[in-house]
Design an enzyme around this catalytic site. Structure first.
Site, PDB file in Angstrom:
ATOM      1  N   SER A  38       0.806  -1.228   0.000  1.00 39.97           N
ATOM      2  CA  SER A  38       0.000   0.000   0.000  1.00 39.97           C
ATOM      3  C   SER A  38       0.835   1.272   0.000  1.00 39.97           C
ATOM      4  O   SER A  38       0.292   2.358  -0.169  1.00 39.97           O
ATOM      5  CB  SER A  38      -0.922   0.009   1.226  1.00 39.97           C
ATOM      6  OG  SER A  38      -0.163   0.030   2.403  1.00 39.97           O
ATOM      7  N   THR A  93       1.343   7.119   0.734  1.00 41.84           N
ATOM      8  CA  THR A  93       0.576   6.057   0.061  1.00 41.84           C
ATOM      9  C   THR A  93       1.092   5.814  -1.349  1.00 41.84           C
ATOM     10  O   THR A  93       1.720   6.692  -1.959  1.00 41.84           O
ATOM     11  CB  THR A  93      -0.912   6.465  -0.041  1.00 41.84           C
ATOM     12  OG1 THR A  93      -1.679   5.363  -0.501  1.00 41.84           O
ATOM     13  CG2 THR A  93      -1.122   7.624  -0.981  1.00 41.84           C
ATOM     14  N   ARG A 101      -3.220  10.053 -11.605  1.00 43.23           N
ATOM     15  CA  ARG A 101      -4.271  10.286 -10.579  1.00 43.23           C
ATOM     16  C   ARG A 101      -3.604  10.639  -9.251  1.00 43.23           C
ATOM     17  O   ARG A 101      -2.671   9.994  -8.803  1.00 43.23           O
ATOM     18  CB  ARG A 101      -5.117   9.033 -10.418  1.00 43.23           C
ATOM     19  CG  ARG A 101      -6.212   9.129  -9.326  1.00 43.23           C
ATOM     20  CD  ARG A 101      -5.758   8.540  -8.008  1.00 43.23           C
ATOM     21  NE  ARG A 101      -6.839   8.483  -7.023  1.00 43.23           N
ATOM     22  CZ  ARG A 101      -6.656   8.160  -5.750  1.00 43.23           C
ATOM     23  NH1 ARG A 101      -5.453   7.892  -5.289  1.00 43.23           N
ATOM     24  NH2 ARG A 101      -7.678   8.125  -4.929  1.00 43.23           N
ATOM     25  N   THR A 148      -7.399   7.574   5.814  1.00 45.68           N
ATOM     26  CA  THR A 148      -7.113   6.539   4.828  1.00 45.68           C
ATOM     27  C   THR A 148      -8.439   6.152   4.171  1.00 45.68           C
ATOM     28  O   THR A 148      -9.501   6.322   4.767  1.00 45.68           O
ATOM     29  CB  THR A 148      -6.481   5.295   5.486  1.00 45.68           C
ATOM     30  OG1 THR A 148      -7.377   4.796   6.486  1.00 45.68           O
ATOM     31  CG2 THR A 148      -5.147   5.612   6.136  1.00 45.68           C
ATOM     32  N   GLY A 149      -8.345   5.629   2.969  1.00 46.51           N
ATOM     33  CA  GLY A 149      -9.569   5.236   2.271  1.00 46.51           C
ATOM     34  C   GLY A 149      -9.744   6.044   0.998  1.00 46.51           C
ATOM     35  O   GLY A 149      -8.776   6.598   0.471  1.00 46.51           O
ATOM     36  N   THR A 199      -2.952   3.081   2.708  1.00 50.44           N
ATOM     37  CA  THR A 199      -2.283   4.334   3.049  1.00 50.44           C
ATOM     38  C   THR A 199      -1.842   4.230   4.494  1.00 50.44           C
ATOM     39  O   THR A 199      -2.427   3.472   5.256  1.00 50.44           O
ATOM     40  CB  THR A 199      -3.297   5.501   2.929  1.00 50.44           C
ATOM     41  OG1 THR A 199      -3.790   5.554   1.596  1.00 50.44           O
ATOM     42  CG2 THR A 199      -2.706   6.849   3.295  1.00 50.44           C
TER      43      THR A 199
HETATM   44  N1  GLY Z   1      -6.366   7.763   0.522  1.00 53.51           N
HETATM   45  C1  GLY Z   1      -5.452   7.298  -0.445  1.00 53.51           C
HETATM   46  C2  GLY Z   1      -5.852   7.592  -1.830  1.00 53.51           C
HETATM   47  O1  GLY Z   1      -7.018   7.772  -2.116  1.00 53.51           O
HETATM   48  O2  GLY Z   1      -4.983   7.647  -2.669  1.00 53.51           O
END
Ligand code: GLY
Length: 338
Positions: A62, A200, A210, A233-234, A182
């Site tokens: 991750s 992350t 992105r 995170t998420g 993350t």
């Molecule tokens: N929270 C990590 C991401 O969306 O890249």
């Protein structure tokens, strides 16, 4: 909207600094960072040294080395740091070939007049500071990516043989098919100063370029030395659309506990999120978790669904503490109760 699954318990997790909080994958991060805080380290130096351990771990898919790549099989890293005493911040986005994105973010904060460097410019900046380029796509992450590439569409030329064991571990779990994995870590020092980091490899198999919430101050991390610190995170897109970590700190400024503030931003996200991202009950179908520490040492977090966990170091030991979900956990597939 469903009732909040757990009511906040103000004061339950209050300790004088040094204190560390992190996402659930942050136990070793907090242990390392606490050692440094006790030696008098700056809060950002401590948390960055802590997350470096995870960035360096090729078996963690991750973050950093071994992170899951974009749709082209290239690992692109996002990170930011924020320093309470100076209110300075730094970040890097879509950084390739340098595994310690958090360390580069810290240098952006300390050694430039800027806050965010991206892509090629971020890599050139890292190299100027002596970071060595390396291939971040490990063989394990490559196999997982290849399996995704071979199985996500029947309408292309990539055929899918059976996955090997490591790929299966990821791809047979629906929630891990795409991962936003993350690590976030925030520190409160013995002097009452705050600092934080989020790092992350971002959304797995993302469109190249992105950028998620993790390198964006106010989205994946926010620190206000007068109030507290928060990170997430998420699904980063939600935090970009709701300035979520900033809002958590603002909710705390207005008197909420960390747990109340984390639940409040989850409610906001749930209220605002697009229809295509909702389940058949109209609830958000994605994962999102917040972690917060207030200047007085109160800590808390909340997650979108079911009970979550966060890492908490109270100065003596680091352990997982349970955090509430905005929505209850989905029923077990086998129909039994736990
Ligand atoms: N929270 C990590 C991401 O969306 O890249």
């Amino acid at each position: 909207m469903s009732q909040v699954a757990h009511s906040p318990k103000p004061g339950q997790r209050r300790a004088a600094g040094p204190i560390l909080i992190a996402s659930a994958n942050g136990i070793k991060t907090c242990n390392r960072a606490m050692q440094l805080l006790k030696e008098g380290a700056d809060p950002v130096d401590a948390v960055v040294a802590g997350v470096n351990l995870v960035e360096d771990d090729p078996n963690d898919h991750s973050v950093g080395l071994g992170g899951l790549p974009n749709e082209d099989g290239v690992v692109e890293l996002d990170s930011c740091v924020m320093h309470g005493p100076t209110h300075q911040a730094g970040g890097v986005a879509a950084l390739r070939n340098v595994r310690n994105a958090s360390s580069v973010a810290k240098l952006v904060m300390r050694r430039t007049d800027h806050v965010l460097l991206v892509g090629e410019g971020a890599l050139r900046f890292a190299k100027a500071h002596g970071f060595k380029e390396q291939e971040l796509l490990t063989d394990g992450a490559r196999r997982i990516w290849l399996k995704w590439k071979e199985s996500h569409s029947d309408n292309d030329d990539w055929l899918h043989p059976e996955a090997d064991e490591e790929a299966r571990r990821y791809l047979h779990l629906p929630e891990l098919e795409f991962t936003y994995g993350t690590i976030n870590c925030c520190a409160l020092t013995a002097d009452g100063d705050l600092g934080g980091v989020t790092t992350t490899s971002g959304l797995s198999y993302k469109i190249p370029g992105r950028v998620g919430d993790s390198p964006i101050i106010g989205a994946g991390l926010y620190v206000d030395n007068e109030v507290g610190a928060a990170g997430s995170t998420g699904r980063g897109e939600e935090n970009l659309q709701n300035c979520s970590s900033f809002m958590v700190v603002e909710f705390m400024r207005n008197g909420m506990t960390p747990e109340q503030a984390c639940l409040a931003i989850l409610k906001r996200v749930a209220h605002k999120c697009e229809k295509r991202l909702r389940n058949d009950k109209g609830e958000p179908a994605f994962g999102l978790t917040f972690y917060a520490v207030r200047k007085d040492g109160l800590v808390g977090g909340a997650t979108m669904r079911g009970e979550g966990k966060m890492a908490y170091h109270d100065g003596t030991e680091c352990r997982h503490i349970t955090i509430p979900g905005l929505y209850p956990a989905p029923p077990r597939r086998d129909g039994k109760d736990d």
